[in-house]
Design an enzyme around this catalytic site. Structure first.
Site, PDB file in Angstrom:
ATOM      1  N   CYS A 191     -17.766  35.770  16.295  1.00 51.54           N
ATOM      2  CA  CYS A 191     -16.395  35.296  16.498  1.00 51.54           C
ATOM      3  C   CYS A 191     -15.699  35.151  15.151  1.00 51.54           C
ATOM      4  CB  CYS A 191     -16.406  33.959  17.235  1.00 51.54           C
ATOM      5  SG  CYS A 191     -14.777  33.224  17.438  1.00 51.54           S
ATOM      6  N   LYS A 224       0.869  -1.183   0.000  1.00 52.47           N
ATOM      7  CA  LYS A 224       0.000   0.000   0.000  1.00 52.47           C
ATOM      8  C   LYS A 224       0.904   1.230   0.000  1.00 52.47           C
ATOM      9  CE  LYS A 224      -3.891   2.237   2.252  1.00 52.47           C
ATOM     10  NZ  LYS A 224      -3.304   3.585   2.163  1.00 52.47           N
TER      11      LYS A 224
END
EC number: 6.5.1.2
Length: 677
Positions: free
Chosen positions: A440, A124
Site C-alpha cells: 500500500c 501561558k
C-alpha cells in the site's frame, strides 16, 4: 568641523546606545519617547556611518540584526540543561488550581493548618519556546526547544526580534541562558496576513504557526519583515550569576537586565487565589494583544522547588492550567478515509472551513465507525468541531436539527481506498486496517517517514514531499531500498539539486550507525514506542534475541504486556519482515550489541553515573548513552559531585570545565570502551 565629523567612532557608539535605549522603550516597555520617524533617522545615520567606516560595524549593532545570507539548514543544538515541559492540568475549571495547591501541600507534607503557600502566577503564551544563551551579557545563540534535549539553532532569525536584547545590561556572567516564548501579536498577525493576501500569497492560519514558521526561516531578511515578540519566563544553564531566591524575583531581575517580561505576572497565596487568577485572566483573554492557551502556576520559593523536585521529567512545583477548548459549528460536507502507517483506516470529516481555537479548520478526525454511529453523524449535518487538546480538531457531535432529506449512515469501505487491498477488522478492535502492508503506497509513505524520524534513524532531509515522489514514482518500495539511492537518481526529482542530493546520500550513510533501540523503534511495529524499544534493547541486548524471543520471554521485559508481546511475535513471525531486517543489516545498518539483562550477568558500569560532552570520534551521543545504560550505568545531563565520569569529545564545553573544577574523572571514548569491555 563638528565633533561628529571629527570622531565617527564616538558618534557610532552614541547612536548604538540611543537606538538600543529607544528600542527597549518601544518594544519592551511599550512607552516610546520619540516618534518613529526620529528613530528611523538615527538608524539611517548609523547605517551611513558604518558604510563609510566599515571598521565601526560591530556584531551587536542594531543595523546587524538582519543576516542576509540564506543558510543551508538549521543545525542541531544540544541543550546544556534540558528544556523540560510542565504538567498540564486537565480540569479546565478554576477547581484545577485547587487540585494543584493540594498536590503541592501533600508533597511537602504540610499539615492542614499550615500557612498558605506563595505562588507565582503568569500567562501561558501560545508561541514557540526559545532558549537564549548569553555569554558575558552578549547574545551568542538562540535555539528552539526541539525534543527537550536537542533543539535547532535559530540565532539568525531570533536576532531580528527587536524585543530580544543582543546585549544585557550590567552583567558579566560567563553564561546566562534565558528561556521564554516567541510569539506574534494579534495586530501584527492580521497585518501580515493582509500583506500576504495583497501579494497573492498563502496566509497563515494562526499567530503561533506564523511565529514558528518565521523563526525557522532560513533567510533572516524574511524574518525581519514579519514582526515577532518575546517574553522571558525562566532560566537554563547559569554560570557566575546569583539566581534570586524566588521566581517572582527572578522575573524582576530579568526585566532589570533589559529582557521583556509580561506585566500580567503576579504572586498569590493559596489555591483559592490561584483559582481567582485563572478566572480573572479568562475574563480578559479575548482582549489580550496576543494569544494564550492557559495560565501557569509555580511555587515561588526556589528552595521549595528543589525540595519538590521532578516526577517523570515534569516539575512537581509547576503546572499549566489550560482553558476549555473552543468549539464552533459548521457543516459536514463529506467523509474521506485516511490510511495510517499501520494501515488503520480513519474516517476524516471534510468541513466547511471554520475558525476555531485560533485555527481555520477544514478537516477533523471522526475516529472510527463506532464513534460516527454513537454521535449520530451523517454527511450534510451541522456538526460541532473542537480542537482536542488545542491541537487535533475533532467532531464531537451534531447540532440536533431535523434533517430535510434521508441521508444513510456512512459505511466503512471493505477495501483500502489507496491500494484496493481488503480492509479487515481484528476481533475485539473497532478499527479497520488495510491488509496491503508495504504494498500500500499510503502505508509505505508513512513507514518511510517514521523510519527516517529524528528519534528513529534520524535521516535528515527525508521529508514528506520527497517521500511522496519516491513512492509515487516507484523508486522506493521497501525500507532497504533507501540505502540504494544515489545522487544520480535523486537529482532527477523535483527540488533536488546536486548539493541537496549529496547531503541526503551523506545523511543516509550516517544513519547506518545507530542503536538497537532506535532500530527497533524505526521498524514501526504496532504498540512499540520509544520507551518499549529501549526496554527491549536493554533486556535482550541483541536483535536476534528479540526476534527469536517467545511471548513468555517477552513478557519478562519491563512494561511489556500480552498485547505488546503478541504484536512483536506476530511481526517477527512474518518472513517478509525478517527479510527487511536482514536487507537493512546487509545494507550496512549496524549497532553495538551486548549480553543483555536477561543473562543476569554482572554489568560493569552498575551504579556509575556518566555525563557526555562534545563530539565523540565514532559514537553518537545516543549510541554512547545506550551502551552505558546497557552496562548498568546512568547518563545524567549535568555534572555534579555525584558524577563518576565525564566522557569528553571534541569541542567539549562547560561540562568539561565543571568536571575539572569538581575533580571528576574525565575520560575519552577509548577509555569508555575499555570500561565497557
Amino acid at each position: 568641523m563638528s565633533d561628529r565629523a571629527e570622531d565617527p567612532a564616538a558618534r557610532a557608539a552614541q547612536l548604538r546606545e540611543q537606538l538600543e535605549y529607544h528600542a527597549h522603550r518601544y518594544y519592551v516597555l511599550d512607552a516610546p519617547e520619540i516618534p518613529d520617524a526620529e528613530y528611523d533617522r538615527l538608524f539611517t545615520e548609523l547605517q551611513a556611518l558604518e558604510a563609510a567606516h566599515p571598521g565601526l560595524r560591530t556584531p551587536d549593532s542594531p543595523t546587524q540584526r538582519v543576516i542576509g545570507a540564506v543558510l543551508e539548514g538549521l543545525s542541531a543544538v544540544r541543550h546544556a540543561v534540558p528544556m523540560l515541559s510542565i504538567k498540564t492540568e486537565t480540569d479546565t475549571t478554576p477547581t484545577g488550581a485547587l487540585k494543584f495547591d493540594a498536590a503541592v501541600r501533600n508533597a511537602l507534607k504540610l499539615p492542614p493548618d499550615a500557612p498558605p503557600l506563595r505562588y507565582a502566577a503568569e500567562l501561558k503564551f501560545d508561541g514557540l519556546a526559545i532558549n537564549l544563551r548569553y555569554q558575558a551579557g552578549r547574545l551568542v545563540q538562540a535555539a528552539t526547544r526541539g525534543d527537550g534535549e536537542t533543539g535547532e539553532d535559530v540565532t539568525h532569525t531570533v536576532g531580528t526580534i527587536e524585543s530580544v536584547p543582543k546585549q544585557l545590561r550590567g552583567i558579566t556572567a560567563p553564561v546566562l541562558e534565558v528561556r521564554g516564548e516567541v510569539f506574534m501579536r494579534r495586530d501584527d498577525f492580521e497585518a501580515l496576513n493582509e500583506r500576504q493576501r495583497e501579494a497573492g500569497l498563502k496566509t497563515f492560519v494562526n499567530p503561533r504557526n506564523a511565529a514558528a514558521g518565521i523563526v525557522r526561516q532560513l533567510d533572516a531578511s524574511i524574518a525581519r519583515q514579519r514582526p515577532l515578540s518575546f517574553f522571558a519566563y525562566g532560566l537554563g544553564d547559569v554560570q557566575g550569576w546569583d539566581v534570586p531566591p524566588t521566581h517572582a524575583g527572578l522575573l524582576d531581575a530579568l526585566a532589570a537586565l533589559g529582557l521583556p517580561v509580561d506585566a500580567h505576572r503576579t504572586v498569590v497565596e493559596g489555591g483559592e487565589a490561584l483559582a481567582a487568577f485563572h478566572a480573572g485572566i479568562a475574563a480578559e483573554r479575548d482582549a489580550l494583544p496576543f494569544d494564550i492557551d492557559g495560565v501557569v502556576y509555580k511555587v515561588d520559593e526556589r528552595a521549595l522547588q528543589q525540595q519538590l523536585g521532578f516526577k517523570s521529567r515534569e516539575p512537581r512545583w509547576a503546572v499549566a492550567h489550560k482553558y476549555p477548548a473552543q468549539e464552533q459549528s459548521t457543516q459536514l460536507a463529506g467523509i474521506e478515509i485516511q490510511v495510517g502507517r499501520t494501515g488503520k483506516l480513519t474516517p476524516v470529516a471534510k468541513l466547511q472551513p471554520v475558525f476555531v481555537g485560533g485555527t481555520t479548520v477544514s478537516n477533523a478526525t471522526l475516529h472510527n465507525r463506532f464513534e460516527l454511529r454513537r454521535k449520530g453523524i451523517r454527511i450534510g449535518d451541522t456538526v460541532i468541531v473542537r480542537r482536542a487538546g488545542d491541537v487535533i480538531p475533532e467532531v464531537v457531535g451534531r447540532v440536533p436539527v431535523p434533517r430535510t432529506a434521508y441521508i444513510p449512515n456512512f459505511r466503512m469501505p471493505r477495501a483500502c481506498p489507496v491500494c484496493g487491498s481488503q480492509a479487515l477488522r481484528e476481533r475485539g478492535s473497532v478499527d479497520y486496517r488495510c491488509s496491503g502492508g508495504l504494498f500500500c503506497a499510503a502505508q509505505r509513505k508513512q513507514a518511510l517517514l517514521h523510519f527516517a524520524g529524528r528519534r528513529m534513524m534520524d535521516i535528515e532531509g527525508l521529508g514528506d514531499k520527497l517521500v511522496e515522489q519516491l513512492v509515487d514514482g516507484g523508486i522506493i518500495r521497501t525500507l532497504p531500498e533507501l540505502y540504494r539511492l544515489g545522487v544520480a537518481k535523486l537529482v532527477a526529482l523535483e527540488r533536488m539539486g546536486d548539493k541537496s542530493a549529496a547531503n541526503l546520500v551523506a545523511a543516509l550513510e550516517a544513519s547506518k550507525a545507530t542503536t538497537l533501540a532506535r532500530f527497533l523503534f524505526s521498524l514501526g511495529i504496532r504498540h512499540i514506542g520509544e520507551a518499549t524499544a529501549k526496554d527491549l534493547a536493554r533486556h535482550f541486548g541483541a536483535l536476534d534475541r528479540v526476534m527469536d524471543a517467545s511471548v513468555e520471554q517477552l513478557l519478562e521485559v519491563n512494561d511489556v504486556g500480552p498485547v505488546v508481546a503478541q504484536s512483536l511475535r506476530t511481526f517477527f513471525d512474518q518472513p517478509h519482515n525478517r527479510e527487511v531486517v536482514e536487507q537493512l543489516r546487509a545494507a550496512g545498518v549496524h549497532w553495538d550489541e551486548h549480553s543483555g539483562e536477561a543473562d543476569l550477568t554482572p554489568r560493569p558500569l552498575a551504579g556509575k553515573t556518566f555525563v557526555l560532552t562534545g563530539t565523540l570520534p565514532s559514537l553518537g551521543r545516543e549510541a554512547a548513552k545506550e551502551l552505558i545504560e546497557a552496562a548498568g550505568g546512568k547518563v545524567a545531563g549535568s555534572v555534579s559531585k555525584k558524577t563518576d565520569y565525564v566522557v569528553a569529545g571534541e569541542e567539549a564545553g562547560s561540562k568539561l570545565e565543571k568536571a575539572q573544577a569538581l575533580g571528576v574523572a574525565v575520560i575519552d571514548e577509548a577509555a569508555l570502551r575499555a570500561l565497557l569491555d
